[in-house]
Design a protein around this motif. Structure first.
Motif, PDB file in Angstrom:
ATOM      1  N   LYS A 175       0.826  -1.212   0.000  1.00  0.00           N
ATOM      2  CA  LYS A 175       0.000   0.000   0.000  1.00  0.00           C
ATOM      3  C   LYS A 175       0.855   1.255   0.000  1.00  0.00           C
ATOM      4  O   LYS A 175       0.542   2.243  -0.678  1.00  0.00           O
ATOM      5  CB  LYS A 175      -0.928   0.001   1.231  1.00  0.00           C
ATOM      6  N   ASN A 176       1.937   1.226   0.737  1.00  0.00           N
ATOM      7  CA  ASN A 176       2.825   2.375   0.780  1.00  0.00           C
ATOM      8  C   ASN A 176       3.454   2.624  -0.594  1.00  0.00           C
ATOM      9  O   ASN A 176       3.539   3.774  -1.059  1.00  0.00           O
ATOM     10  CB  ASN A 176       3.912   2.151   1.828  1.00  0.00           C
ATOM     11  N   LEU A 177       3.858   1.547  -1.253  1.00  0.00           N
ATOM     12  CA  LEU A 177       4.442   1.676  -2.592  1.00  0.00           C
ATOM     13  C   LEU A 177       3.401   2.147  -3.611  1.00  0.00           C
ATOM     14  O   LEU A 177       3.743   2.799  -4.593  1.00  0.00           O
ATOM     15  CB  LEU A 177       5.020   0.336  -3.039  1.00  0.00           C
TER      16      LEU A 177
ATOM     17  N   ALA B 213       5.288  -7.118  -9.626  1.00  0.00           N
ATOM     18  CA  ALA B 213       6.481  -6.607 -10.302  1.00  0.00           C
ATOM     19  C   ALA B 213       6.274  -5.183 -10.799  1.00  0.00           C
ATOM     20  O   ALA B 213       7.152  -4.321 -10.640  1.00  0.00           O
ATOM     21  CB  ALA B 213       6.856  -7.530 -11.456  1.00  0.00           C
ATOM     22  N   ALA B 214       5.123  -4.909 -11.398  1.00  0.00           N
ATOM     23  CA  ALA B 214       4.864  -3.561 -11.894  1.00  0.00           C
ATOM     24  C   ALA B 214       4.696  -2.570 -10.747  1.00  0.00           C
ATOM     25  O   ALA B 214       5.100  -1.404 -10.857  1.00  0.00           O
ATOM     26  CB  ALA B 214       3.619  -3.565 -12.777  1.00  0.00           C
ATOM     27  N   LEU B 215       4.120  -3.026  -9.650  1.00  0.00           N
ATOM     28  CA  LEU B 215       3.993  -2.164  -8.479  1.00  0.00           C
ATOM     29  C   LEU B 215       5.371  -1.711  -7.992  1.00  0.00           C
ATOM     30  O   LEU B 215       5.576  -0.548  -7.635  1.00  0.00           O
ATOM     31  CB  LEU B 215       3.253  -2.931  -7.371  1.00  0.00           C
ATOM     32  N   LEU B 216       6.316  -2.628  -8.013  1.00  0.00           N
ATOM     33  CA  LEU B 216       7.656  -2.333  -7.534  1.00  0.00           C
ATOM     34  C   LEU B 216       8.489  -1.544  -8.541  1.00  0.00           C
ATOM     35  O   LEU B 216       9.280  -0.676  -8.163  1.00  0.00           O
ATOM     36  CB  LEU B 216       8.380  -3.633  -7.197  1.00  0.00           C
ATOM     37  N   ARG B 217       8.312  -1.823  -9.839  1.00  0.00           N
ATOM     38  CA  ARG B 217       9.221  -1.281 -10.845  1.00  0.00           C
ATOM     39  C   ARG B 217       8.684  -0.079 -11.613  1.00  0.00           C
ATOM     40  O   ARG B 217       9.479   0.724 -12.129  1.00  0.00           O
ATOM     41  CB  ARG B 217       9.574  -2.369 -11.867  1.00  0.00           C
ATOM     42  N   TYR B 218       7.363   0.064 -11.709  1.00  0.00           N
ATOM     43  CA  TYR B 218       6.792   1.054 -12.625  1.00  0.00           C
ATOM     44  C   TYR B 218       5.717   1.891 -11.934  1.00  0.00           C
ATOM     45  O   TYR B 218       4.516   1.674 -12.127  1.00  0.00           O
ATOM     46  CB  TYR B 218       6.202   0.344 -13.848  1.00  0.00           C
ATOM     47  N   PRO B 219       6.100   2.869 -11.131  1.00  0.00           N
ATOM     48  CA  PRO B 219       5.121   3.705 -10.438  1.00  0.00           C
ATOM     49  C   PRO B 219       4.127   4.393 -11.370  1.00  0.00           C
ATOM     50  O   PRO B 219       2.978   4.644 -10.976  1.00  0.00           O
ATOM     51  CB  PRO B 219       5.992   4.727  -9.697  1.00  0.00           C
ATOM     52  N   HIS B 220       4.549   4.662 -12.601  1.00  0.00           N
ATOM     53  CA  HIS B 220       3.652   5.348 -13.538  1.00  0.00           C
ATOM     54  C   HIS B 220       2.516   4.447 -14.006  1.00  0.00           C
ATOM     55  O   HIS B 220       1.574   4.927 -14.655  1.00  0.00           O
ATOM     56  CB  HIS B 220       4.434   5.855 -14.753  1.00  0.00           C
ATOM     57  N   ALA B 221       2.576   3.152 -13.651  1.00  0.00           N
ATOM     58  CA  ALA B 221       1.528   2.218 -14.075  1.00  0.00           C
ATOM     59  C   ALA B 221       0.586   1.845 -12.939  1.00  0.00           C
ATOM     60  O   ALA B 221      -0.196   0.910 -13.078  1.00  0.00           O
ATOM     61  CB  ALA B 221       2.165   0.957 -14.649  1.00  0.00           C
ATOM     62  N   HIS B 222       0.632   2.561 -11.840  1.00  0.00           N
ATOM     63  CA  HIS B 222      -0.201   2.170 -10.701  1.00  0.00           C
ATOM     64  C   HIS B 222      -1.687   2.427 -10.936  1.00  0.00           C
ATOM     65  O   HIS B 222      -2.541   1.670 -10.490  1.00  0.00           O
ATOM     66  CB  HIS B 222       0.262   2.908  -9.444  1.00  0.00           C
ATOM     67  N   HIS B 223      -2.014   3.520 -11.586  1.00  0.00           N
ATOM     68  CA  HIS B 223      -3.413   3.881 -11.855  1.00  0.00           C
ATOM     69  C   HIS B 223      -4.255   3.826 -10.579  1.00  0.00           C
ATOM     70  O   HIS B 223      -3.756   4.145  -9.500  1.00  0.00           O
ATOM     71  CB  HIS B 223      -3.982   3.020 -12.981  1.00  0.00           C
TER      72      HIS B 223
END
Length: 355
Positions: free
Chosen positions: A22-24, A193-203
């Motif tokens: 959640k923090n990420l 993986a996307a949560l950790l690597r790609y903040p711009h994809a969190h939506h």
């Protein structure tokens, strides 16, 4: 007296990992992915650990969703593969369970089924994974049909990345966003993986899965410990026998390991019928009395062998197959698999306790 083997589950570690996700996630909300009985850890056990903080849950089986509702969970629950029959659809709508819709057959079933309550849905798009989903060019038509049916409530759009743990998400994300962002609907694309690597994809919604259980989605790039994750499952046993080998003597079925010196070999009460991977080769890491050593030879149905030559251990010594002190990702890598499979393969005959 039962065999000295068990799996210890730490709900507080699950809670820690969820709060980290959640923090990420920042402003995004986090659907805790608890499919497959929470990756073998126990659905209700894990859900209870985050009851007061979870934004929602994602899973596959309607029966598991109903068990959460029956236990009083009121958060959004998403069926990642959607519904498979008219009765399932009616039950999901009646209990406010959100469903993915990924194909024409599901869309048609929705149009033909009488519902007393509107169904919240996520339209799943196939942006390159090529498992489930409408192609993005179909999204506008699908949305028009959903709204015209008069049977849906909230609508979101989702996809799943094939290579978030490796070569990246750029092509899939671009294809998804070109179709979904103009709709203004809530979007969900980011797995662990996307949560950790790609903040711009969190939506609006992220979907942490393996990281909740203390596994890294990309162990070759970043370990679970480096991410700050805690192991939730510790798979433990004991040494039940010790053999002394001379150089040239072999161990186990098919004699796949031959000693090149005098050795002490421990036999551990754990085999592939307990969920340990049969294909784990000689050299797979293992802890005995807290000391790192290796497996030897072929894993049997109920036992495996380990090297005690250079460590202080004997019959009765504690063994950690994976978990606290022995990362599941490391064991999985040695066995040519992933920690997801280790967790999900835990056998029903293994006692499970909370710690």
């Amino acid at each position: 007296m039962s065999r000295p083997i068990l799996a210890r589950i730490d709900p507080q570690a699950f809670r820690h990992n969820y709060l980290l996700s959640k923090n990420l996630a920042g402003k995004a909300q986090a659907l805790a992915v608890v499919k497959a009985n929470a990756y073998g850890h126990g659905l209700l056990r894990c859900a209870e650990a985050v009851r007061d903080v979870a934004d929602g849950f994602a899973l596959l089986e309607l029966a598991e969703a109903m068990s959460l509702r029956g236990a009083g969970f009121t958060q959004p629950i998403v069926l990642l593969e959607g519904f498979f029959a008219h009765d399932d659809l009616q039950l999901a709508a009646a209990h406010s369970i959100t469903s993915a819709i990924h194909c024409e057959e599901q869309l048609r079933m929705l149009e033909l089924t009488e519902l007393e309550h509107p169904l919240d849905v996520f339209v799943k798009l196939n942006t390159g994974m090529n498992r489930l989903g409408f192609v993005p060019e179909q999204l506008a038509t699908v949305l028009n049909r959903l709204r015209a049916s008069g049977k849906v409530g909230q609508i979101g759009v989702m996809t799943h990345f094939a290579c978030a743990d490796g070569t990246g998400i750029d092509a899939q994300l671009a294809r998804f966003e070109a179709a979904a962002l103009p709709t203004g609907l809530a979007c969900s694309v980011a797995n662990s993986a996307a949560l950790l690597r790609y903040p711009h994809a969190h939506h609006q919604w992220v979907r942490p899965g393996i990281m909740l259980y203390g596994g890294s989605p990309m162990p070759d790039l970043q370990s679970a410990e480096q991410i700050g994750l805690r192991p939730v499952m510790t798979f433990a046993s004991r040494v039940i026998g010790v053999q002394s080998l001379q150089a040239g003597e072999a161990v186990g079925y098919s004699a796949t390991f031959t000693a090149d010196r005098s050795m002490r070999v421990g036999t551990v009460a754990c085999g592939y019928a307990d969920g340990y991977p049969r294909h784990a080769p000689t050299g797979t890491p293992i802890l005995v009395n807290g000391q790192r050593t290796r497996t030897l030879g072929r894993v049997s149905m109920d036992m495996l062998a380990c090297d005690l030559t250079d460590i202080d251990a004997d019959v009765g010594s504690s063994v950690t197959l994976w978990g606290e002190g022995m990362p599941a990702d490391e064991v999985a890598t040695a066995a040519g698999t992933v920690s997801y499979e280790l967790f999900c393969a835990l056998a029903q005959r293994v006692p499970v306790v909370e710690c």
